[in-house]
Scaffold this motif. Structure first.
Motif, PDB file in Angstrom:
ATOM      1  N   TRP A 185      -3.406  11.594 -11.944  1.00 34.20           N
ATOM      2  CA  TRP A 185      -3.995  10.274 -11.730  1.00 34.20           C
ATOM      3  C   TRP A 185      -5.521  10.348 -11.761  1.00 34.20           C
TER       4      TRP A 185
ATOM      5  N   ARG B 101       0.859  -1.185   0.000  1.00 28.88           N
ATOM      6  CA  ARG B 101       0.000   0.000   0.000  1.00 28.88           C
ATOM      7  C   ARG B 101       0.894   1.234   0.000  1.00 28.88           C
ATOM      8  N   VAL B 102       0.345   2.342  -0.492  1.00 32.00           N
ATOM      9  CA  VAL B 102       1.095   3.596  -0.531  1.00 32.00           C
ATOM     10  C   VAL B 102       0.228   4.702   0.033  1.00 32.00           C
ATOM     11  N   VAL B 103       0.821   5.513   0.925  1.00 34.34           N
ATOM     12  CA  VAL B 103       0.138   6.668   1.502  1.00 34.34           C
ATOM     13  C   VAL B 103       1.002   7.893   1.246  1.00 34.34           C
ATOM     14  N   LEU B 104       0.370   8.940   0.700  1.00 35.58           N
ATOM     15  CA  LEU B 104       1.080  10.193   0.411  1.00 35.58           C
ATOM     16  C   LEU B 104       0.491  11.303   1.272  1.00 35.58           C
TER      17      LEU B 104
ATOM     18  N   VAL C 178       1.202   1.995  -7.813  1.00 32.78           N
ATOM     19  CA  VAL C 178      -0.211   2.364  -7.810  1.00 32.78           C
ATOM     20  C   VAL C 178      -0.865   2.170  -9.162  1.00 32.78           C
TER      21      VAL C 178
ATOM     22  N   MET D 282       6.150   5.259  -7.188  1.00 34.05           N
ATOM     23  CA  MET D 282       4.738   5.354  -6.826  1.00 34.05           C
ATOM     24  C   MET D 282       3.857   4.957  -8.005  1.00 34.05           C
TER      25      MET D 282
ATOM     26  N   ASN E   9      -8.276   1.874  -7.479  1.00 36.87           N
ATOM     27  CA  ASN E   9      -7.499   1.550  -6.276  1.00 36.87           C
ATOM     28  C   ASN E   9      -6.977   2.792  -5.556  1.00 36.87           C
ATOM     29  N   MET E  10      -7.476   3.971  -5.953  1.00 37.92           N
ATOM     30  CA  MET E  10      -6.971   5.233  -5.385  1.00 37.92           C
ATOM     31  C   MET E  10      -8.060   5.965  -4.611  1.00 37.92           C
TER      32      MET E  10
ATOM     33  N   GLY F 282      -4.173   9.434  -0.563  1.00 34.24           N
ATOM     34  CA  GLY F 282      -3.578  10.754  -0.493  1.00 34.24           C
ATOM     35  C   GLY F 282      -4.254  11.570   0.601  1.00 34.24           C
TER      36      GLY F 282
ATOM     37  N   PHE G  99      -3.963   3.064  -2.716  1.00 33.69           N
ATOM     38  CA  PHE G  99      -3.282   4.347  -2.490  1.00 33.69           C
ATOM     39  C   PHE G  99      -4.210   5.284  -1.735  1.00 33.69           C
TER      40      PHE G  99
END
Length: 211
Positions: free
Chosen positions: A107, A45-48, A75, A71, A184-185, A84, A82
């Motif tokens: 995106w 997973r990615v968190v910004l 993503v 990223m 997925n965002m 943000g 993801f």
């Protein structure tokens, strides 16, 4: 155990976001503060996060060698979840219109522009607790029902080109998007790390999300 890449590009809310994610994970995920492209590209997973001006944040993100590419690999190519947060959500847009025009990640199509309340009593920056409106039925937002207050601090908002990409609204002298979601965002204009139970609920749901 899943590994969550919390992107480190000098954002002011990085540590508070880390603490909130660790608490929400409750030992079920490893939260890693990182700007290592290899780790990010392979993360689950990615968190910004993000606070401040769009252009400055985008510049700081691009200054971390290989991070935007990693990223994008995670993503957009691999399809990992993801999230943000605040300016981290805004950077998903096509462009920011603060101090001129700055290209975003593009995106989710849309512009980040200054909020302009119709009510003169509604001050900018928009700071403090405010209720969410028209929250969509979505796994990440299932704990955030209409009317639940969350904490905002911002002067600009992400106006998505397609209304279907808006996951929730807020009214501060006029309605504007408070969250976005596509595939997925997901992104939130408010600060989960400052929103107490509502914020922890959102982060926990994000960590369980299987898009």
């Amino acid at each position: 155990m899943q590994r969550v890449a919390l992107i480190d590009y000098g954002s002011g809310n990085l540590r508070s976001a880390e603490k909130a994610l660790v608490r929400a994970a409750d030992g079920r995920a490893e939260i890693v503060v990182t700007h290592d492209p290899g780790f990010i590209a392979a993360a689950d997973r990615v968190v910004l996060p993000g606070v401040g001006a769009f252009a400055a944040c985008m510049g700081a993100l691009e200054a971390r060698t290989g991070v935007v590419e990693a990223m994008t690999q995670a993503v957009r190519t691999r399809g990992v979840p993801f999230l943000g947060i605040c300016v981290g959500m805004q950077l998903m847009a096509t462009r920011g219109l603060e101090f001129g025009e700055t290209a975003g990640l593009d995106w989710i199509a849309g512009d980040v522009r200054r909020i302009e309340p119709d009510d003169p009593a509604a001050k900018v920056p928009h700071m403090g607790w405010n209720a969410l409106l028209d929250v969509i039925d979505h796994p990440v937002f299932r704990g955030l029902k209409d009317g639940r207050p969350v904490y905002f601090t911002h002067s600009f908002a992400f106006f998505a080109k397609d209304p279907a990409d808006v996951a929730a609204y807020v009214d501060h002298g006029g309605r504007f998007p408070a969250a976005v979601a596509r595939g997925n965002m997901a992104g939130v204009q408010f600060h989960p790390e400052k929103s107490q139970g509502a914020g922890l609920s959102l982060l926990a749901d994000f960590l369980e999300w299987r898009p």
